[in-house]
Structures are given as structure tokens and as C-alpha cells.
Design an enzyme around this catalytic site. Structure first.
Site, PDB file in Angstrom:
ATOM      1  N   SER A 121       0.841  -1.198   0.000  1.00  0.00           N
ATOM      2  CA  SER A 121       0.000   0.000   0.000  1.00  0.00           C
ATOM      3  C   SER A 121       0.874   1.244   0.000  1.00  0.00           C
ATOM      4  O   SER A 121       1.654   1.463   0.935  1.00  0.00           O
ATOM      5  CB  SER A 121      -0.910   0.013   1.231  1.00  0.00           C
ATOM      6  OG  SER A 121      -1.539   1.274   1.354  1.00  0.00           O
ATOM      7  N   HIS A 147      -1.330  -1.235  -4.192  1.00  0.00           N
ATOM      8  CA  HIS A 147      -2.602  -0.830  -3.592  1.00  0.00           C
ATOM      9  C   HIS A 147      -2.605   0.676  -3.333  1.00  0.00           C
ATOM     10  O   HIS A 147      -1.665   1.216  -2.731  1.00  0.00           O
ATOM     11  CB  HIS A 147      -2.798  -1.593  -2.278  1.00  0.00           C
ATOM     12  CG  HIS A 147      -4.136  -1.425  -1.651  1.00  0.00           C
ATOM     13  ND1 HIS A 147      -5.246  -2.124  -2.054  1.00  0.00           N
ATOM     14  CD2 HIS A 147      -4.549  -0.624  -0.624  1.00  0.00           C
ATOM     15  CE1 HIS A 147      -6.281  -1.778  -1.298  1.00  0.00           C
ATOM     16  NE2 HIS A 147      -5.887  -0.862  -0.442  1.00  0.00           N
ATOM     17  N   ASP A 165      -4.806   3.668  -1.596  1.00  0.00           N
ATOM     18  CA  ASP A 165      -5.898   4.031  -0.694  1.00  0.00           C
ATOM     19  C   ASP A 165      -6.311   5.469  -0.961  1.00  0.00           C
ATOM     20  O   ASP A 165      -5.539   6.407  -0.751  1.00  0.00           O
ATOM     21  CB  ASP A 165      -5.451   3.887   0.760  1.00  0.00           C
ATOM     22  CG  ASP A 165      -5.320   2.431   1.180  1.00  0.00           C
ATOM     23  OD1 ASP A 165      -6.292   1.675   0.979  1.00  0.00           O
ATOM     24  OD2 ASP A 165      -4.259   2.044   1.688  1.00  0.00           O
ATOM     25  N   MET A 175      -8.799   8.472   0.054  1.00  0.00           N
ATOM     26  CA  MET A 175      -9.626   8.932   1.179  1.00  0.00           C
ATOM     27  C   MET A 175     -10.046  10.377   0.949  1.00  0.00           C
ATOM     28  O   MET A 175      -9.269  11.183   0.437  1.00  0.00           O
ATOM     29  CB  MET A 175      -8.848   8.818   2.492  1.00  0.00           C
ATOM     30  CG  MET A 175      -8.248   7.453   2.745  1.00  0.00           C
ATOM     31  SD  MET A 175      -7.369   7.376   4.327  1.00  0.00           S
ATOM     32  CE  MET A 175      -6.496   5.825   4.153  1.00  0.00           C
ATOM     33  N   HIS A 181      -8.580   1.464  -3.911  1.00  0.00           N
ATOM     34  CA  HIS A 181      -9.581   1.311  -2.845  1.00  0.00           C
ATOM     35  C   HIS A 181     -10.168   2.678  -2.533  1.00  0.00           C
ATOM     36  O   HIS A 181      -9.482   3.542  -1.983  1.00  0.00           O
ATOM     37  CB  HIS A 181      -8.915   0.685  -1.619  1.00  0.00           C
ATOM     38  CG  HIS A 181      -9.795   0.578  -0.420  1.00  0.00           C
ATOM     39  ND1 HIS A 181      -9.281   0.383   0.853  1.00  0.00           N
ATOM     40  CD2 HIS A 181     -11.143   0.644  -0.268  1.00  0.00           C
ATOM     41  CE1 HIS A 181     -10.276   0.331   1.714  1.00  0.00           C
ATOM     42  NE2 HIS A 181     -11.414   0.493   1.060  1.00  0.00           N
ATOM     43  N   MET A 217     -12.203   4.952  -0.451  1.00  0.00           N
ATOM     44  CA  MET A 217     -12.839   5.235   0.840  1.00  0.00           C
ATOM     45  C   MET A 217     -13.425   6.639   0.773  1.00  0.00           C
ATOM     46  O   MET A 217     -12.983   7.565   1.452  1.00  0.00           O
ATOM     47  CB  MET A 217     -11.812   5.102   1.968  1.00  0.00           C
ATOM     48  CG  MET A 217     -11.403   3.670   2.226  1.00  0.00           C
ATOM     49  SD  MET A 217     -10.001   3.519   3.372  1.00  0.00           S
ATOM     50  CE  MET A 217      -8.637   3.589   2.209  1.00  0.00           C
ATOM     51  N   MET A 222     -11.786  -5.244   5.656  1.00  0.00           N
ATOM     52  CA  MET A 222     -11.028  -4.259   6.426  1.00  0.00           C
ATOM     53  C   MET A 222     -10.771  -4.823   7.815  1.00  0.00           C
ATOM     54  O   MET A 222     -11.713  -5.110   8.561  1.00  0.00           O
ATOM     55  CB  MET A 222     -11.800  -2.948   6.528  1.00  0.00           C
ATOM     56  CG  MET A 222     -11.881  -2.148   5.230  1.00  0.00           C
ATOM     57  SD  MET A 222     -10.264  -1.743   4.523  1.00  0.00           S
ATOM     58  CE  MET A 222      -9.512  -0.809   5.864  1.00  0.00           C
ATOM     59  N   PHE A 253      -6.380   5.469   8.459  1.00  0.00           N
ATOM     60  CA  PHE A 253      -4.973   5.694   8.783  1.00  0.00           C
ATOM     61  C   PHE A 253      -4.184   4.401   8.677  1.00  0.00           C
ATOM     62  O   PHE A 253      -4.706   3.318   8.974  1.00  0.00           O
ATOM     63  CB  PHE A 253      -4.817   6.260  10.203  1.00  0.00           C
ATOM     64  CG  PHE A 253      -5.482   7.591  10.404  1.00  0.00           C
ATOM     65  CD1 PHE A 253      -4.837   8.766  10.028  1.00  0.00           C
ATOM     66  CD2 PHE A 253      -6.762   7.671  10.939  1.00  0.00           C
ATOM     67  CE1 PHE A 253      -5.457   9.995  10.194  1.00  0.00           C
ATOM     68  CE2 PHE A 253      -7.383   8.889  11.109  1.00  0.00           C
ATOM     69  CZ  PHE A 253      -6.738  10.063  10.741  1.00  0.00           C
ATOM     70  N   GLY A 254      -2.919   4.509   8.284  1.00  0.00           N
ATOM     71  CA  GLY A 254      -2.036   3.357   8.273  1.00  0.00           C
ATOM     72  C   GLY A 254      -1.446   3.111   9.645  1.00  0.00           C
ATOM     73  O   GLY A 254      -1.570   3.929  10.555  1.00  0.00           O
ATOM     74  N   ASP A 311      -6.932  -5.944   4.475  1.00  0.00           N
ATOM     75  CA  ASP A 311      -6.206  -4.676   4.583  1.00  0.00           C
ATOM     76  C   ASP A 311      -6.282  -4.148   6.009  1.00  0.00           C
ATOM     77  O   ASP A 311      -7.369  -3.879   6.511  1.00  0.00           O
ATOM     78  CB  ASP A 311      -6.833  -3.664   3.615  1.00  0.00           C
ATOM     79  CG  ASP A 311      -6.084  -2.342   3.588  1.00  0.00           C
ATOM     80  OD1 ASP A 311      -5.082  -2.187   4.302  1.00  0.00           O
ATOM     81  OD2 ASP A 311      -6.519  -1.444   2.835  1.00  0.00           O
TER      82      ASP A 311
END
Length: 223
Positions: free
Chosen positions: A7, A32, A34, A36, A68, A70, A139, A145-146, A178
Site C-alpha cells: 500500500s 494498492h 488508498d 480517502m 480502494h 474510501m 477491512m 490511517f495506516g 487490509d
């Protein structure tokens, strides 16, 4: 064999192209991304321009560019991410009141369609859409947040999902996980039924090279 999806949320964006290239060279099957929006989740990250920038690297290597979303009302931006080069687009059941239509929209653009849900959203919300998807993302942290810790109950959800897919004759559907994935729990997650492991801080960190981290994660996943 389980697939690894580094990611880029945890990558060094000042060296993003180099770090993505290192992950690909080390054998990553997916990259990947992400996305947001600061509304559905309490963070704001990247848009189609970053996907477009990474696409030449993944395309040259035959690696899946896995996006992905979000975000609220993802149907507004799905065409932009498809044009930018996404090979797979995953949306949240919580953001799509017309989920079947959204899956059709993604597939009509020639992109693999994925669906995901937050940790507290019942798995039953996916039952009516499973025949339409290429991928289900579990999920294993609350998105946004990572670097979060894996929620232990996620393993039971993965196993229940795998059973449900088997009952429907949908064993070909990928099960992606993930959140909080690392060498300490990769074997457990794969044993539960995962086929794709998304890893951010486990791959992109200062403790070891990207190649060493990816190799260690793959070895751990193999048990």
C-alpha cells in the site's frame, strides 16, 4: 500462492516512483492505492493523478493497480480512476445505496469490481452482491490511517466469507485483507482464507529494505 499488495499510503511520496519500482522488482503482484476523501474517513489522501503517475510502472510489469475508494458517492469519481489506469476498483458497501449499479458501472469501464465493508458492518450486507464481484476486501482495521493494529475478530470474518463464497461456487473471487497485516499474523490471515494481503508499514519502513520486507512477509504467509 497468496498475492502481496504493498500500500503506497505508507510509502515515501518524495520517492514514490522508486519505491513502487522496488516493490514490483521484489515480486509484488499488486500495488494498492488508498483513496480517502476526509468525509467518509478522517483523512485526505490521493486522487486520479497519483494513479496515473504509477500506472506506467505497474503496466510495464503486468502488476495489478488496485484502487480502494474510501470516499462518499464513489460513482462520481469511478470513471476518473478508470481513465487514470486502475485495474481494480473497490468501493464500500456503506457508501453505495445502489451497490449493484455501482458494480455494473465499474465493470462497464473494463475494470475489476471489488466491494468492502468496515469492521463493524455485518458480513450479511455482502450476500446479495457476491455474484457480481471479482474481489471482496475485508477491512481488518477501521479505515482512515495506516499503522493500526489488526482487529483479531477479522480472522473469523475472513473464514465466514470464504465459507459463503464456497457455498455459492464463487471460489474464484479474491479475498483481500487490509489493515495491520505483518509477518506476525500473515500465516493466520492466509489460513483463514485470504488470497491477497495489503501491507503498508510492513513493506515501507526504515527497519529494512522494501525487498527484504516483502520477502519476509511472503515467507511468513507461506507458514
Amino acid at each position: 500462492m497468496v498475492k502481496i499488495a504493498p500500500s503506497i499510503l505508507s510509502a515515501d511520496f518524495s520517492r514514490l516512483g522508486d519505491q513502487v519500482s522496488q516493490a514490483i522488482a521484489a515480486g509484488a503482484e499488486y500495488i494498492h492505492v488508498d483513496v480517502m476523501d476526509g468525509h467518509f474517513v478522517p483523512n485526505l489522501t490521493v486522487g486520479p493523478l497519483v494513479v496515473e503517475a504509477v500506472k506506467p510502472l505497474t503496466a510495464a510489469a503486468g502488476v495489478t493497480l488496485d484502487v480502494h475508494l474510501m470516499i462518499e458517492k464513489p460513482e462520481r469519481l469511478i470513471p476518473d480512476f478508470a481513465r487514470a489506469g486502475a485495474d481494480s476498483i473497490t468501493v464500500h458497501v456503506e457508501t453505495c445505496p445502489h451497490l449493484n449499479r455501482t458494480m455494473q458501472q465499474i465493470k462497464a469501464l473494463g475494470v475489476q469490481a471489488g466491494v468492502t465493508l468496515n469492521p463493524a458492518t455485518p458480513l450479511v450486507t455482502l450476500e446479495e452482491i457476491l455474484d457480481e464481484v471479482d474481489l471482496v476486501l475485508i477491512m481488518s482495521v477501521n479505515p482512515g490511517f495506516g499503522g493500526q493494529e489488526y482487529i483479531p475478530a477479522s480472522s473469523r470474518r475472513i473464514a465466514r466469507l470464504r465459507e459463503l463464497l464456497a457455498e455459492r461456487g464463487l471460489q474464484h473471487v479474491e479475498v483481500e485483507v487490509d489493515g495491520g497485516v505483518g509477518v506476525h499474523n500473515a500465516a493466520q490471515i492466509v489460513a483463514a482464507g485470504a488470497t491477497i494481503l495489503v501491507a503498508g508499514t510492513a513493506i515501507f519502513n526504515s527497519q529494512a529494505s522494501i525487498a527484504a520486507n516483502l520477502t519476509a512477509l511472503r515467507a511468513a504467509a507461506a507458514g
